[in-house]
Enzyme design. Sequence first.
Site, PDB file in Angstrom:
ATOM      1  N   CYS A   1      21.712  84.935  92.523  1.00 17.32           N
ATOM      2  CA  CYS A   1      20.454  85.226  91.821  1.00 17.32           C
ATOM      3  C   CYS A   1      20.576  86.495  90.991  1.00 17.32           C
ATOM      4  CB  CYS A   1      19.294  85.312  92.799  1.00 17.32           C
ATOM      5  SG  CYS A   1      19.606  86.424  94.160  1.00 17.32           S
TER       6      CYS A   1
ATOM      7  N   GLU B   1      11.562  85.585  96.058  1.00 15.88           N
ATOM      8  CA  GLU B   1      12.772  86.149  95.466  1.00 15.88           C
ATOM      9  C   GLU B   1      13.338  85.060  94.570  1.00 15.88           C
ATOM     10  OE1 GLU B   1      16.030  86.719  94.331  1.00 15.88           O
ATOM     11  OE2 GLU B   1      16.983  87.047  96.289  1.00 15.88           O
TER      12      GLU B   1
ATOM     13  N   LYS C   1      13.224  76.383 106.579  1.00 20.28           N
ATOM     14  CA  LYS C   1      13.752  75.174 105.955  1.00 20.28           C
ATOM     15  C   LYS C   1      14.965  75.536 105.087  1.00 20.28           C
ATOM     16  CE  LYS C   1      13.124  72.857 102.224  1.00 20.28           C
ATOM     17  NZ  LYS C   1      14.546  72.437 102.014  1.00 20.28           N
TER      18      LYS C   1
ATOM     19  N   GLU D   1      18.150  81.007  83.314  1.00 19.73           N
ATOM     20  CA  GLU D   1      19.093  81.197  84.409  1.00 19.73           C
ATOM     21  C   GLU D   1      19.974  79.955  84.535  1.00 19.73           C
ATOM     22  OE1 GLU D   1      17.751  81.334  88.574  1.00 19.73           O
ATOM     23  OE2 GLU D   1      19.072  83.066  88.792  1.00 19.73           O
TER      24      GLU D   1
END
Length: 486
Positions: A283, A249, A174, A381
């Site tokens: 990331c 992750e 997806k 983040e």
Amino acid sequence: MHRHRMLINGELVEAQGGAWIPVLDPSTEEIIAEVPAAGPSDVARAVEAARAAFDSGPWASSTAQERGRLLFKIAQRIRDDAAALAEIESRDCGKPIVEAEYDMQDAATCFEYYGGMATKVLGHVNPVPDNALSLSLREPVGVAGQIIPWNYPLVMAAWKLAPALAAGCTCVLKPAEQTPLTALHIAGWFEQAGFPPGVVNIVTGLGVPAGAALVAHPGTDKIAFTGSAEVGKIILKNAADNIKRVTLELGGKSPNIFFADADFEAAIDGALFGVFINQGEVCSAGSRILVERSIYSRFVEAITEKARSIRLGPPLDRATKMGPLVSREQYERVRGYQELGKKEARLTAGGNRASQFSRGFFVEPTIFADVDNSSRIAREEIFGPVAAVIPFDAERDAVRIANDTPYGLAAAVWTRDIFRALRVVKAVRAGIVWVNHMQPTYVEAPWGGYKQSGFGRELGPWGIDEYLETKQVHINLNEQPIGWYS
Ligand code: ADP
Ligand code: MG
């Protein structure tokens, strides 16, 4: 405007509910395509197709050589069509075309790497203390549900599909709803290359319901997810019901640590590259820049000046070094942190919308100095071009600050002192540590995080391991009865 279809059981199909998701060019905010908005029934069809292909289709008896050759074919098509794919990727997510071109090569390389690795998956002979032959066999995990983010769309698809297919799994991928176009562009190639129907399924849809349905479906044996920590936690909980294998992750707040003896010019470049590449939508972004006090002022001045010269522009312009953020939602989020940072620290560069553009989700590369590591811009983040610069006094302070974060994806240390470099490498709790560089990523080397950056490793032999089960086989060589009950 083009309507793309998704791949279920070897056919390009629309969603059963007939709903569509608009796909934007984030530099113009124009709708450039529509993709199917898959619901639970579409996801179920894809999982059932993958299930059937794994349990009873020809894939189960495919040889490693055959799977490898199929992966090489996909790699070659990506290389042959790289220019067109890069342009689609650049328009879809807003990243500079030159970066998108690198991405396409990386995606092809990943398919090649695992194409080669298909034939190098080895079992083991276990030295058991008996008259027996004890073996460990490696077998595919089964049906893999794979959910990916929008920052490196085709690269992430490759990182997920290639090792899983090499291992002999079947897949339901997806893509992120913001950036489904390159994955759908290659969707038809799997059938053409000779993959049996159902081995690769690509289902487009929102996180909820489509991603959630993939996680909830009892037919998926494993979920591989790359994305936010917030969603990672939800996935981990929802995968618990039938003990799916999970690899995650997730995000990071990676420290990029600069000691005074580092080469100054290289350090300035490395600090900016570490946090601003791909608009900071990375990331492993080096979003906390830790700088030794003795060079701190000069360092802040130099990165500030250079950040101001970073060329923002249309993604397809080859001179562009920073494009727009991927979506309005991401733009609002980053703008929010820019405003928050003005209250928490000292703004030295950027801090606003990039006002030279009348449309598009452009923000200025932004630097905050004198940041306290306990402030929100140092802990959360941001996933955009916002750097938090933090001074430190001694090596142990640098290590303490570096590790004072819930995350542990990556880190970098810059110094000419090899003793110090290696001490810091060992002391930092992160899955990836660069010395005198930040961000180079290779398919040969493991990728993944410590702490709340997730678990499991992608790439290299580690990447295929996550799609393999281990079966112990004991072969008795003693022809006599056990004699236990005599
Ligand atoms: P971001 O917030 O930066 O968009 P997300 O972690 O929300 O990152 O998204 C990463 C991927 O996870 C996307 O493909 C998204 O559709 C999917 N996703 C979002 N929410 C869920 C969920 N509850 N279950 C499964 N997948 C999800
Ligand atoms: Mg989200």
